[in-house]
Design a protein around this motif. Structure first.
Motif, PDB file in Angstrom:
ATOM      1  N   GLU B 140       0.848  -1.189   0.000  1.00 16.12           N
ATOM      2  CA  GLU B 140       0.000   0.000   0.000  1.00 16.12           C
ATOM      3  C   GLU B 140       0.878   1.232   0.000  1.00 16.12           C
ATOM      4  N   HIS B 178       3.861   4.394   3.224  1.00 17.30           N
ATOM      5  CA  HIS B 178       3.912   3.158   2.426  1.00 17.30           C
ATOM      6  C   HIS B 178       4.198   1.953   3.320  1.00 17.30           C
ATOM      7  N   THR B 179       3.956   0.779   2.760  1.00 16.51           N
ATOM      8  CA  THR B 179       4.184  -0.485   3.461  1.00 16.51           C
ATOM      9  C   THR B 179       5.660  -0.608   3.859  1.00 16.51           C
ATOM     10  N   VAL B 180       5.890  -1.085   5.073  1.00 11.55           N
ATOM     11  CA  VAL B 180       7.281  -1.217   5.548  1.00 11.55           C
ATOM     12  C   VAL B 180       7.790  -2.667   5.496  1.00 11.55           C
TER      13      VAL B 180
END
Lengths: 291, 214
Positions: B140, B178-180
């Motif tokens: 995401e 954002h996605t980590v």
């Protein structure tokens, strides 16, 4: 010489260890899902409301037992279950605690009923109730909300039977009204960038490349009405699958299924389409984190 | 007879050793996470993810204008990569996919990634390509401006001075959440684990080694 034989025996033991794990999963999920479907039928059919929801009749021999339940039940809330295999037999013990709401001339009442079902279950066969016993009955504070009605149990009966069917329990076809739709419905599966589309039979055959052997467990269920379509709904399922793929690698899947179905005049479910997508499995709490 | 038994024992040992590895396996294929995709590498060349088949891949999403988490993640990946032997490094690829392809041109990405390790792979591409990769990995990202998060005081790699509020508002578009997650991908391109910078490096290295040895 003895040493060589010991090595061989050790290896044979190790080789069979992995498939046994998968076999255990298959046995556990198929027995749980098919027994749960029968239990949903049992409780759903005990509720006496005017909903247009029909259940297959239970065996006549249980009529006397069923007469001991309170009459005019409005809902049954299952609060606890436990499935255990009875050692050295084909039998399973399924213990259920349920909060039963009912009405009589003195008003509304609630009871906590603790029961134990003993099922006989041969591999991939329909479970047969061998015995049922009431362990405890307690009067409880009245529950007014009506959530756990016949429709609640019908959806769960279908869902458990469907995922048991996905795991190869063909005998559940009658419970999912398979003769009405199984060869007509469309079934699409999205796994990453791969999409499988076709009939239920062709899609399931191709799906086996990814999910070759293992078992489904129901995690959540929701029903949505489709606007503008009479008697048509979406059964929204989240199912966890564990097993191995075609190459023998262990696989974990979080499966989202949207099953569109229409309730026919005879109350049977007619499935129109099944849309499946594999989601990010819930293995890491940080998987959904954004920075 | 003894020879035959010894041969049998050898074959059994050989075959069971692969099963022992499988029995130790704690990294299931995460069904539906990942797949093949097209992108652009830091030389501006088109690349298919399948190109990395045969390598163990650690894939991360980020963007170069991120002043905090992305450099921290890449610093973590630098330590992770540094913990592998030279032979293991040859069998591993660390891939950083930008979620801001407009700003992160191949050249820009190359200098940013190179700052951490010259072996690291930076991938950019068209917005459609990036969105597809993000969807494949069920990741995401969002522009902070869309989320209505005030960004004037957030640090960035390339600090900018704003003449007025309107300019500052426009620049909000260059900051993202954002996605980590760090995706651990096996030699067949299958995602096998989800990690993050909180995973002890030694533990992550063991998982990479396990996939190299499969």
């Amino acid at each position: 010489m003895k040493f060589v034989l010991l090595i061989i025996l050790f290896c044979v033991g190790t080789v069979s260890a992995v498939p046994a794990e998968v076999d255990d999963r298959v046995e556990y999920t198929t027995s749980l899902n098919s027994i749960a479907s029968i239990v949903m039928n049992w409780y759903g059919s005990l509720i006496t409301t005017n909903e247009n929801v029909s259940f297959a009749a239970t065996e006549k021999k249980w009529d006397l037992y069923r007469s001991y339940y309170p009459h005019n039940m409005t809902q049954i809330h299952i609060t606890e279950t436990d499935l255990t295999k009875v050692e050295g037999s084909d039998n399973y013990q399924f213990s259920v605690d349920s909060l039963v709401s009912y009405k009589n001339t003195t008003g509304e009442h609630s009871q906590l009923i603790s029961e134990t079902f003993i099922f006989q279950l041969l591999p991939f066969a329909q479970p047969i109730i061998k015995s049922i016993s009431i362990n405890k009955v307690e009067q409880k504070e009245v529950v007014h909300t009506i959530k756990f009605n016949r429709a609640h149990y019908k959806a769960r009966e279908f869902a458990y039977a469907w995922i048991a069917y996905l795991d190869g329990v063909e005998m559940m076809q009658a419970t999912i009204y398979a003769d009405q739709w199984l060869d007509k419905a469309s079934y699409s599966v999205k796994i990453g960038g791969d999409v499988i589309q076709g009939s239920v039979a062709t899609t399931l055959a191709k799906r086996k490349q990814y999910l070759a052997k293992g078992g489904h467990l129901l995690r959540s269920l929701d029903i949505k009405k489709i606007a503008g379509k009479s008697n048509t709904f979406i059964l929204d399922l989240i199912v966890e699958w564990k097993g191995i793929n075609q190459t023998g690698k262990p696989v974990l899947a979080k499966i989202h299924q949207e099953i569109e179905y229409k309730i026919q005049d005879n109350n049977a479910w007619h499935v129109i389409s099944i849309k499946e997508q594999h989601l990010l499995p819930d293995i890491a709490p940080w998987a959904g984190l954004l920075c | 007879m003894l020879n035959k038994l010894a041969t049998l024992a050898f074959i059994s040992l050989f075959s069971c050793s692969s099963f022992i590895v499988t029995a130790e396996q704690t990294l299931p294929v995460l069904s539906g996470v990942g797949g093949d995709f097209s992108a652009m590498d830091t030389n501006g060349e088109a690349v298919e993810f399948n190109h990395y088949a045969g390598k163990v891949v650690v894939l991360a999403f980020g963007y170069t204008n991120c002043a905090d988490i992305c450099p921290f993640t890449l610093g973590y990946l630098k330590r992770l990569y540094g913990g592998l032997s030279a032979n293991e490094q040859q069998k591993t690829r660390i891939i950083f996919v930008t979620i801001d392809p407009e700003y992160d041109t191949p050249g820009h990405l190359k200098s940013f990634i190179g700052h951490f390790n010259k072996d690291f792979v930076g991938l950019s591409g068209s917005q459609e390509q990036i969105d597809y990769i993000v969807s494949l990995y069920q990741a995401e990202y969002n522009r902070l401006s869309v989320l209505n998060i005030p960004t004037q005081n957030i640090r960035r790699v390339n600090p900018k001075l704003f003449a007025d509020d309107e300019q500052a508002k426009e620049d909000n578009a260059s900051l993202y959440s954002h996605t980590v997650t760090l995706y651990l991908i096996d030699k067949q391109g299958l995602t096998r684990s989800l990690e993050y910078t909180g995973t002890p490096v030694e533990q992550f290295i063991k998982k990479i080694q396990q996939l190299i040895n499969e």
